[in-house]
Design an enzyme around this catalytic site. Structure first.
Site, PDB file in Angstrom:
ATOM      1  N   ARG A  35       0.815  -1.216   0.000  1.00 48.78           N
ATOM      2  CA  ARG A  35       0.000   0.000   0.000  1.00 48.78           C
ATOM      3  C   ARG A  35       0.852   1.272   0.000  1.00 48.78           C
ATOM      4  NH1 ARG A  35      -5.143  -1.934   1.769  1.00 48.78           N
ATOM      5  NH2 ARG A  35      -4.871  -3.859   2.939  1.00 48.78           N
ATOM      6  N   LYS A 165       1.512 -24.476  15.891  1.00 47.57           N
ATOM      7  CA  LYS A 165       0.885 -24.098  17.174  1.00 47.57           C
ATOM      8  C   LYS A 165      -0.336 -23.212  16.964  1.00 47.57           C
ATOM      9  CE  LYS A 165       2.213 -19.758  17.076  1.00 47.57           C
ATOM     10  NZ  LYS A 165       1.346 -18.577  17.066  1.00 47.57           N
ATOM     11  N   ARG A 229      -4.363 -13.763  17.883  1.00 49.70           N
ATOM     12  CA  ARG A 229      -5.544 -13.734  17.007  1.00 49.70           C
ATOM     13  C   ARG A 229      -6.124 -15.141  16.833  1.00 49.70           C
ATOM     14  NH1 ARG A 229      -2.295 -10.337  13.860  1.00 49.70           N
ATOM     15  NH2 ARG A 229      -0.893 -12.089  14.064  1.00 49.70           N
TER      16      ARG A 229
HETATM   17  N1  LIG Z   1       1.531 -10.273  15.061  1.00 52.48           N
HETATM   18  C1  LIG Z   1       2.271 -11.138  15.731  1.00 52.48           C
HETATM   19  O1  LIG Z   1       2.284 -11.110  16.962  1.00 52.48           O
HETATM   20  C2  LIG Z   1       3.107 -12.122  15.004  1.00 52.48           C
HETATM   21  C3  LIG Z   1       2.837 -12.507  13.695  1.00 52.48           C
HETATM   22  N2  LIG Z   1       3.604 -13.450  13.087  1.00 52.48           N
HETATM   23  C4  LIG Z   1       3.334 -13.874  11.705  1.00 52.48           C
HETATM   24  O2  LIG Z   1       3.688 -12.805  10.835  1.00 52.48           O
HETATM   25  C5  LIG Z   1       2.840 -12.811   9.691  1.00 52.48           C
HETATM   26  C6  LIG Z   1       2.179 -11.444   9.577  1.00 52.48           C
HETATM   27  O3  LIG Z   1       1.417 -11.263  10.739  1.00 52.48           O
HETATM   28  P1  LIG Z   1       0.894  -9.822  11.174  1.00 52.48           P
HETATM   29  O4  LIG Z   1       1.888  -8.772  10.847  1.00 52.48           O
HETATM   30  O5  LIG Z   1       0.442  -9.950  12.554  1.00 52.48           O
HETATM   31  O6  LIG Z   1      -0.371  -9.684  10.203  1.00 52.48           O
HETATM   32  P2  LIG Z   1      -1.029  -8.383   9.662  1.00 52.48           P
HETATM   33  O7  LIG Z   1      -2.349  -8.824   9.135  1.00 52.48           O
HETATM   34  O8  LIG Z   1      -0.969  -7.301  10.660  1.00 52.48           O
HETATM   35  O9  LIG Z   1      -0.077  -7.962   8.440  1.00 52.48           O
HETATM   36  C7  LIG Z   1       0.065  -8.774   7.317  1.00 52.48           C
HETATM   37  C8  LIG Z   1       0.995  -8.106   6.347  1.00 52.48           C
HETATM   38  O10 LIG Z   1       1.080  -8.893   5.160  1.00 52.48           O
HETATM   39  C9  LIG Z   1       0.810  -8.075   4.045  1.00 52.48           C
HETATM   40  N3  LIG Z   1       0.234  -8.802   2.923  1.00 52.48           N
HETATM   41  C10 LIG Z   1      -0.793  -9.667   2.941  1.00 52.48           C
HETATM   42  N4  LIG Z   1      -1.019 -10.142   1.694  1.00 52.48           N
HETATM   43  C11 LIG Z   1      -0.119  -9.541   0.886  1.00 52.48           C
HETATM   44  C12 LIG Z   1       0.138  -9.602  -0.504  1.00 52.48           C
HETATM   45  N5  LIG Z   1      -0.578 -10.379  -1.322  1.00 52.48           N
HETATM   46  N6  LIG Z   1       1.142  -8.846  -0.987  1.00 52.48           N
HETATM   47  C13 LIG Z   1       1.841  -8.062  -0.175  1.00 52.48           C
HETATM   48  N7  LIG Z   1       1.658  -7.956   1.144  1.00 52.48           N
HETATM   49  C14 LIG Z   1       0.683  -8.692   1.664  1.00 52.48           C
HETATM   50  C15 LIG Z   1      -0.174  -7.056   4.577  1.00 52.48           C
HETATM   51  O11 LIG Z   1      -0.238  -5.963   3.723  1.00 52.48           O
HETATM   52  P3  LIG Z   1      -1.508  -5.002   3.772  1.00 52.48           P
HETATM   53  O12 LIG Z   1      -1.414  -4.279   5.071  1.00 52.48           O
HETATM   54  O13 LIG Z   1      -1.297  -4.159   2.579  1.00 52.48           O
HETATM   55  O14 LIG Z   1      -2.727  -5.893   3.695  1.00 52.48           O
HETATM   56  C16 LIG Z   1       0.491  -6.736   5.910  1.00 52.48           C
HETATM   57  O15 LIG Z   1       1.599  -5.882   5.753  1.00 52.48           O
HETATM   58  C17 LIG Z   1       1.824 -13.953   9.917  1.00 52.48           C
HETATM   59  O16 LIG Z   1       2.280 -15.092   9.220  1.00 52.48           O
HETATM   60  C18 LIG Z   1       1.881 -14.184  11.418  1.00 52.48           C
HETATM   61  O17 LIG Z   1       1.553 -15.515  11.762  1.00 52.48           O
HETATM   62  C19 LIG Z   1       4.664 -14.016  13.707  1.00 52.48           C
HETATM   63  C20 LIG Z   1       5.000 -13.660  14.986  1.00 52.48           C
HETATM   64  C21 LIG Z   1       4.250 -12.687  15.731  1.00 52.48           C
HETATM   65  O1  LIG Z   2       2.667 -16.105  16.566  1.00 52.97           O
HETATM   66  C1  LIG Z   2       2.355 -15.271  17.371  1.00 52.97           C
HETATM   67  C2  LIG Z   2       3.119 -15.065  18.618  1.00 52.97           C
HETATM   68  O2  LIG Z   2       4.270 -15.835  18.666  1.00 52.97           O
HETATM   69  C3  LIG Z   2       1.175 -14.425  17.157  1.00 52.97           C
HETATM   70  O3  LIG Z   2       0.051 -15.177  17.359  1.00 52.97           O
HETATM   71  P1  LIG Z   2      -1.285 -14.840  16.580  1.00 52.97           P
HETATM   72  O4  LIG Z   2      -0.924 -14.864  15.113  1.00 52.97           O
HETATM   73  O5  LIG Z   2      -2.226 -15.901  16.992  1.00 52.97           O
HETATM   74  O6  LIG Z   2      -1.705 -13.473  17.014  1.00 52.97           O
END
Ligand SMILES: NC(=O)C1=CN([C@@H]2O[C@H](COP(=O)(O)OP(=O)(O)OC[C@H]3O[C@@H](n4cnc5c(N)ncnc54)[C@H](OP(=O)(O)O)[C@@H]3O)[C@@H](O)[C@H]2O)C=CC1
Ligand SMILES: O=C(CO)COP(=O)(O)O
EC number: 1.1.1.94
Length: 307
Positions: A35, A165, A229
């Protein structure tokens, strides 16, 4: 600490937290979002480390776009995504490695609820790679007094810990939503870990890895925190909401929903016994109620603990 240029892909919750950790360590940090106004070429220019925190559904698309750019073979790719690609059953690191066979790929995974990290609370994580020097570089780049980073030589095991997990976190949300108590939660998480180890065998992951931070550690975090989540999805299912209603208002991504579908498909093809995952799948599909899923699990044929 040596200053490194770190490009972060994805400006969601986890991408933003990791960017903040890297900035706090004095690195040059650039963030790309689909974006935003910056191109991938600009953000990735001269990057020492390219870290992807994109949700599973976007990983292949973004990796393919980057393939058309010229990157140094020394650029380290780090993946922080916790999911599986439905079509190939690849993990995110397998996608990055297949797109960039000459570059080192590092997995970053652990009990890392981003909201706690944003509040400067202490946390630990794991960086894993087949290229030990690459893991050590990423360890150094992200380590600080509030983020303790361990290395590990089993990238797929570390990655699967964080991915698998999520399904058990959904089940734990259901368990708490139904007020089933601490004994039930302990049984669920422990038997969930057994399922994770069984699935890990398919990828050749080390069993021991699942008992570390990225497996047991992340189970403890996400199965016990309303910040997760995935946990929230389960908790709200237990209160009678439909998956569609829950996902419509969920803040961010719950990867466990898609991961569960992929795992059930895999388990049915390969005869892997994963009863908790199977019941989470049936619940997500609307085939059973939370109470029916519980009854199915409790009334399975009695058996030895290990076999
Ligand atoms: N939040 C947490 O605590 C943690 C998350 N994770 C992992 O990290 C990953 C992201 O999680 P999180 O940041 O929380 O999720 P969010 O939903 O907050 O963010 C997802 C990100 O991925 C981007 N995205 C999705 N689809 C596309 C695409 N087709 N092309 C480009 N960018 C894309 C989104 O962009 P846009 O905003 O433009 O949609 C956004 O920047 C997940 O796999 C999650 O399991 C791992 C550890 C901790
Ligand atoms: O993977 C995560 C913490 O380690 C985040 O968990 P959720 O994606 O369930 O929010």
């Amino acid at each position: 600490m040596q200053e490194t240029t770190i490009s972060i892909l994805g400006a969601g919750a986890w991408g933003a937290s990791l960017a903040n950790l890297a900035v706090a360590n004095g690195h040059r940090v650039r963030v790309w979002s689909r974006r935003g106004t910056k191109t991938l070429a600009t953000v990735l220019q001269d990057a020492d480390i390219v870290l992807s925190a994109i949700s599973m559904k976007g990983v292949r698309e973004v990796a393919s776009q980057i393939q058309s750019l010229t990157l140094s073979p020394e650029t380290i790719f780090v993946t922080a995504t916790k999911g599986l690609e439905p079509e190939t059953i690849y993990t995110p690191s397998q996608i990055w490695q297949s797109c960039f066979p000459n570059n080192p790929v590092v997995v970053l995974s652990g009990p890392n609820l981003s909201k706690e990290i944003d509040q400067f609370l202490p946390a630990a994580t794991v960086v894993a790679s087949r290229v030990a020097t690459a893991a050590a570089t990423v360890q150094l780049a992200f380590s600080s007094s509030r983020f303790r980073v361990y290395t590990n030589p089993d990238p797929v095991g570390v990655e699967l810990g964080g991915t698998l997990k999520n399904v058990i976190a959904i089940a734990s949300g259901v368990c708490d939503g139904l007020r089933l108590g601490t004994n039930a939660k302990a049984a669920l998480v422990t038997r969930g870990l057994t399922e994770m180890v069984r699935i890990g065998n398919v990828w050749g992951a080390n069993r021991e890895t699942f008992y570390g931070l990225s497996g047991l550690g992340d189970l403890l975090a996400t199965c016990n925190s309303p910040l997760s989540r995935n946990y929230q999805v389960g908790y709200q299912l237990a209160s009678g909401e439909t998956l569609r209603q829950i996902l419509a208002k969920l803040p961010g991504t719950a990867e466990g929903v898609n991961t569960c579908q992929v795992l059930v498909q895999l388990a049915r093809q390969q005869n892997i016994v994963i009863p908790i995952t199977e019941q989470v799948y049936r619940l997500l599909e609307g085939e059973v109620t939370p109470q029916q899923a519980l009854d199915e699990l409790m009334l399975r044929d009695i058996k030895p603990e290990y076999n």
